[in-house]
Scaffold this motif. Sequence first.
Motif, PDB file in Angstrom:
ATOM      1  N   ILE A 180       0.868  -1.168   0.000  1.00  0.00           N
ATOM      2  CA  ILE A 180       0.000   0.000   0.000  1.00  0.00           C
ATOM      3  C   ILE A 180       0.911   1.226   0.000  1.00  0.00           C
ATOM      4  O   ILE A 180       1.776   1.361   0.864  1.00  0.00           O
ATOM      5  CB  ILE A 180      -0.914   0.030   1.242  1.00  0.00           C
ATOM      6  CG1 ILE A 180      -1.902  -1.132   1.209  1.00  0.00           C
ATOM      7  CG2 ILE A 180      -1.646   1.359   1.338  1.00  0.00           C
ATOM      8  CD1 ILE A 180      -3.062  -0.948   0.256  1.00  0.00           C
ATOM      9  N   ILE A 181       0.719   2.104  -0.988  1.00  0.00           N
ATOM     10  CA  ILE A 181       1.576   3.278  -1.151  1.00  0.00           C
ATOM     11  C   ILE A 181       0.719   4.524  -1.124  1.00  0.00           C
ATOM     12  O   ILE A 181      -0.305   4.606  -1.821  1.00  0.00           O
ATOM     13  CB  ILE A 181       2.347   3.204  -2.484  1.00  0.00           C
ATOM     14  CG1 ILE A 181       3.260   1.971  -2.485  1.00  0.00           C
ATOM     15  CG2 ILE A 181       3.166   4.473  -2.729  1.00  0.00           C
ATOM     16  CD1 ILE A 181       3.728   1.549  -3.843  1.00  0.00           C
ATOM     17  N   ALA A 182       1.103   5.501  -0.312  1.00  0.00           N
ATOM     18  CA  ALA A 182       0.420   6.795  -0.255  1.00  0.00           C
ATOM     19  C   ALA A 182       1.421   7.867  -0.647  1.00  0.00           C
ATOM     20  O   ALA A 182       2.601   7.792  -0.292  1.00  0.00           O
ATOM     21  CB  ALA A 182      -0.122   7.068   1.140  1.00  0.00           C
ATOM     22  N   ALA A 183       0.937   8.880  -1.401  1.00  0.00           N
ATOM     23  CA  ALA A 183       1.856   9.903  -1.877  1.00  0.00           C
ATOM     24  C   ALA A 183       1.112  11.168  -2.255  1.00  0.00           C
ATOM     25  O   ALA A 183      -0.086  11.141  -2.559  1.00  0.00           O
ATOM     26  CB  ALA A 183       2.636   9.395  -3.090  1.00  0.00           C
ATOM     27  N   THR A 184       1.840  12.288  -2.228  1.00  0.00           N
ATOM     28  CA  THR A 184       1.384  13.525  -2.840  1.00  0.00           C
ATOM     29  C   THR A 184       1.891  13.501  -4.292  1.00  0.00           C
ATOM     30  O   THR A 184       2.450  12.500  -4.754  1.00  0.00           O
ATOM     31  CB  THR A 184       1.949  14.749  -2.117  1.00  0.00           C
ATOM     32  OG1 THR A 184       3.376  14.760  -2.273  1.00  0.00           O
ATOM     33  CG2 THR A 184       1.621  14.708  -0.631  1.00  0.00           C
ATOM     34  N   GLU A 185       1.707  14.602  -4.995  1.00  0.00           N
ATOM     35  CA  GLU A 185       2.169  14.634  -6.387  1.00  0.00           C
ATOM     36  C   GLU A 185       3.684  14.504  -6.480  1.00  0.00           C
ATOM     37  O   GLU A 185       4.211  13.935  -7.427  1.00  0.00           O
ATOM     38  CB  GLU A 185       1.707  15.929  -7.053  1.00  0.00           C
ATOM     39  CG  GLU A 185       1.990  15.976  -8.539  1.00  0.00           C
ATOM     40  CD  GLU A 185       1.413  17.198  -9.216  1.00  0.00           C
ATOM     41  OE1 GLU A 185       1.360  17.212 -10.459  1.00  0.00           O
ATOM     42  OE2 GLU A 185       0.998  18.133  -8.502  1.00  0.00           O
ATOM     43  N   LYS A 186       4.406  14.987  -5.453  1.00  0.00           N
ATOM     44  CA  LYS A 186       5.864  15.004  -5.523  1.00  0.00           C
ATOM     45  C   LYS A 186       6.542  14.047  -4.555  1.00  0.00           C
ATOM     46  O   LYS A 186       7.683  13.640  -4.785  1.00  0.00           O
ATOM     47  CB  LYS A 186       6.374  16.425  -5.255  1.00  0.00           C
ATOM     48  CG  LYS A 186       5.951  17.427  -6.309  1.00  0.00           C
ATOM     49  CD  LYS A 186       6.524  18.803  -5.996  1.00  0.00           C
ATOM     50  CE  LYS A 186       6.127  19.818  -7.065  1.00  0.00           C
ATOM     51  NZ  LYS A 186       6.667  21.166  -6.783  1.00  0.00           N
ATOM     52  N   ASN A 187       5.874  13.690  -3.456  1.00  0.00           N
ATOM     53  CA  ASN A 187       6.552  12.943  -2.392  1.00  0.00           C
ATOM     54  C   ASN A 187       5.796  11.679  -1.995  1.00  0.00           C
ATOM     55  O   ASN A 187       4.567  11.669  -1.947  1.00  0.00           O
ATOM     56  CB  ASN A 187       6.718  13.829  -1.145  1.00  0.00           C
ATOM     57  CG  ASN A 187       7.544  15.061  -1.419  1.00  0.00           C
ATOM     58  OD1 ASN A 187       8.656  14.965  -1.895  1.00  0.00           O
ATOM     59  ND2 ASN A 187       6.991  16.228  -1.124  1.00  0.00           N
ATOM     60  N   ILE A 188       6.568  10.632  -1.682  1.00  0.00           N
ATOM     61  CA  ILE A 188       5.997   9.418  -1.098  1.00  0.00           C
ATOM     62  C   ILE A 188       5.761   9.670   0.383  1.00  0.00           C
ATOM     63  O   ILE A 188       6.664  10.111   1.100  1.00  0.00           O
ATOM     64  CB  ILE A 188       6.946   8.220  -1.281  1.00  0.00           C
ATOM     65  CG1 ILE A 188       7.233   7.976  -2.766  1.00  0.00           C
ATOM     66  CG2 ILE A 188       6.352   6.967  -0.643  1.00  0.00           C
ATOM     67  CD1 ILE A 188       6.041   7.575  -3.583  1.00  0.00           C
ATOM     68  N   MET A 189       4.542   9.404   0.856  1.00  0.00           N
ATOM     69  CA  MET A 189       4.198   9.651   2.257  1.00  0.00           C
ATOM     70  C   MET A 189       4.300   8.390   3.102  1.00  0.00           C
ATOM     71  O   MET A 189       4.637   8.444   4.280  1.00  0.00           O
ATOM     72  CB  MET A 189       2.766  10.204   2.357  1.00  0.00           C
ATOM     73  CG  MET A 189       2.551  11.510   1.615  1.00  0.00           C
ATOM     74  SD  MET A 189       3.570  12.840   2.258  1.00  0.00           S
ATOM     75  CE  MET A 189       2.892  13.004   3.898  1.00  0.00           C
ATOM     76  N   MET A 190       3.982   7.230   2.508  1.00  0.00           N
ATOM     77  CA  MET A 190       3.917   6.013   3.313  1.00  0.00           C
ATOM     78  C   MET A 190       4.022   4.797   2.406  1.00  0.00           C
ATOM     79  O   MET A 190       3.482   4.789   1.297  1.00  0.00           O
ATOM     80  CB  MET A 190       2.588   5.962   4.078  1.00  0.00           C
ATOM     81  CG  MET A 190       2.433   4.735   4.956  1.00  0.00           C
ATOM     82  SD  MET A 190       0.705   4.407   5.342  1.00  0.00           S
ATOM     83  CE  MET A 190       0.098   3.896   3.745  1.00  0.00           C
ATOM     84  N   VAL A 191       4.721   3.792   2.866  1.00  0.00           N
ATOM     85  CA  VAL A 191       4.779   2.496   2.187  1.00  0.00           C
ATOM     86  C   VAL A 191       4.598   1.420   3.239  1.00  0.00           C
ATOM     87  O   VAL A 191       5.286   1.417   4.261  1.00  0.00           O
ATOM     88  CB  VAL A 191       6.124   2.283   1.454  1.00  0.00           C
ATOM     89  CG1 VAL A 191       6.164   0.902   0.805  1.00  0.00           C
ATOM     90  CG2 VAL A 191       6.360   3.364   0.407  1.00  0.00           C
ATOM     91  N   GLU A 192       3.665   0.527   3.002  1.00  0.00           N
ATOM     92  CA  GLU A 192       3.474  -0.591   3.925  1.00  0.00           C
ATOM     93  C   GLU A 192       3.074  -1.810   3.116  1.00  0.00           C
ATOM     94  O   GLU A 192       2.270  -1.704   2.178  1.00  0.00           O
ATOM     95  CB  GLU A 192       2.383  -0.261   4.947  1.00  0.00           C
ATOM     96  CG  GLU A 192       2.158  -1.391   5.951  1.00  0.00           C
ATOM     97  CD  GLU A 192       1.288  -0.973   7.121  1.00  0.00           C
ATOM     98  OE1 GLU A 192       0.311  -1.685   7.383  1.00  0.00           O
ATOM     99  OE2 GLU A 192       1.594   0.046   7.758  1.00  0.00           O
ATOM    100  N   GLY A 193       3.622  -2.959   3.452  1.00  0.00           N
ATOM    101  CA  GLY A 193       3.254  -4.144   2.686  1.00  0.00           C
ATOM    102  C   GLY A 193       4.035  -5.367   3.094  1.00  0.00           C
ATOM    103  O   GLY A 193       4.691  -5.400   4.137  1.00  0.00           O
ATOM    104  N   GLU A 194       3.976  -6.364   2.230  1.00  0.00           N
ATOM    105  CA  GLU A 194       4.637  -7.632   2.504  1.00  0.00           C
ATOM    106  C   GLU A 194       4.921  -8.338   1.182  1.00  0.00           C
ATOM    107  O   GLU A 194       4.325  -8.019   0.151  1.00  0.00           O
ATOM    108  CB  GLU A 194       3.759  -8.525   3.392  1.00  0.00           C
ATOM    109  CG  GLU A 194       2.416  -8.856   2.753  1.00  0.00           C
ATOM    110  CD  GLU A 194       1.524  -9.678   3.666  1.00  0.00           C
ATOM    111  OE1 GLU A 194       1.972  -9.995   4.772  1.00  0.00           O
ATOM    112  OE2 GLU A 194       0.405 -10.006   3.252  1.00  0.00           O
TER     113      GLU A 194
END
Length: 238
Positions: A180-194
């Motif tokens: 699961i990846i969350a981001a703004t237009e320019k920056n990655i905010m969060m990455v979580e997964g397996e």
Amino acid sequence: MSLTTKSVTFDIGGGRMVTIETGKMARQADGAVTVRQGNCILLATVVANKDPKEGQNFFPLSVDYQEKFSSAGRVPGSFFKREARLNDYEILTSRLIDRALRPLFPEDYLCDVQVLISLLSSDAEVLPDALACLAASAALAVSDIPIQEIISEVRIGRKNGAFLVNPSRTELAECDLEFIIAATEKNIMMVEGEANECQEEDLIKAIELGHEAIKAQIKAQGDLRDQLGSIIKREYTK
């Protein structure tokens, strides 16, 4: 929020269309949208106090994601006719949204903010948690609550070596990698997964693919906001 119904539709890949609509439901909220893919429909509403509580020195953001029994055409049975408390899956989905949204508010903004995302209609193949952050961000985008950037969130899976954006429930069961990846237009905010096993280049490729998909969702939110005209973010006690 605007009382005029506006909507925008975009393709997330493979001819799968997602529609974001505002102005039709929950019009007393500061911001409200519905997000639809197939038969999956999410309603996101946001409200915020005009002023912070006296003496408060933290940002009270509350994010709740809930899947209603009625979304599958059911009502709770037996003695308890009401919805039960949030289960672990709903709580974890709420945290994924909270974690991405919280850094985007101004550091000196301490007013109570409540974000509610409800699953109104379920689809057997569409996973709603991948659309929940999109719905929350879109509701904030069309409101006057002073969030600084638009974001979104996608799920990336890998099936037989091919990367998929927001894979279906059937496809996800066959994936050996899930992020699961969350981001703004320019920056990655969060990455979580397996993953069963993951090389560094695979992780980078998954993040890049997710970010490109998120940019398309951010553009759609911006287009919806532009349809509503100039939205001036409210002044607040700093």
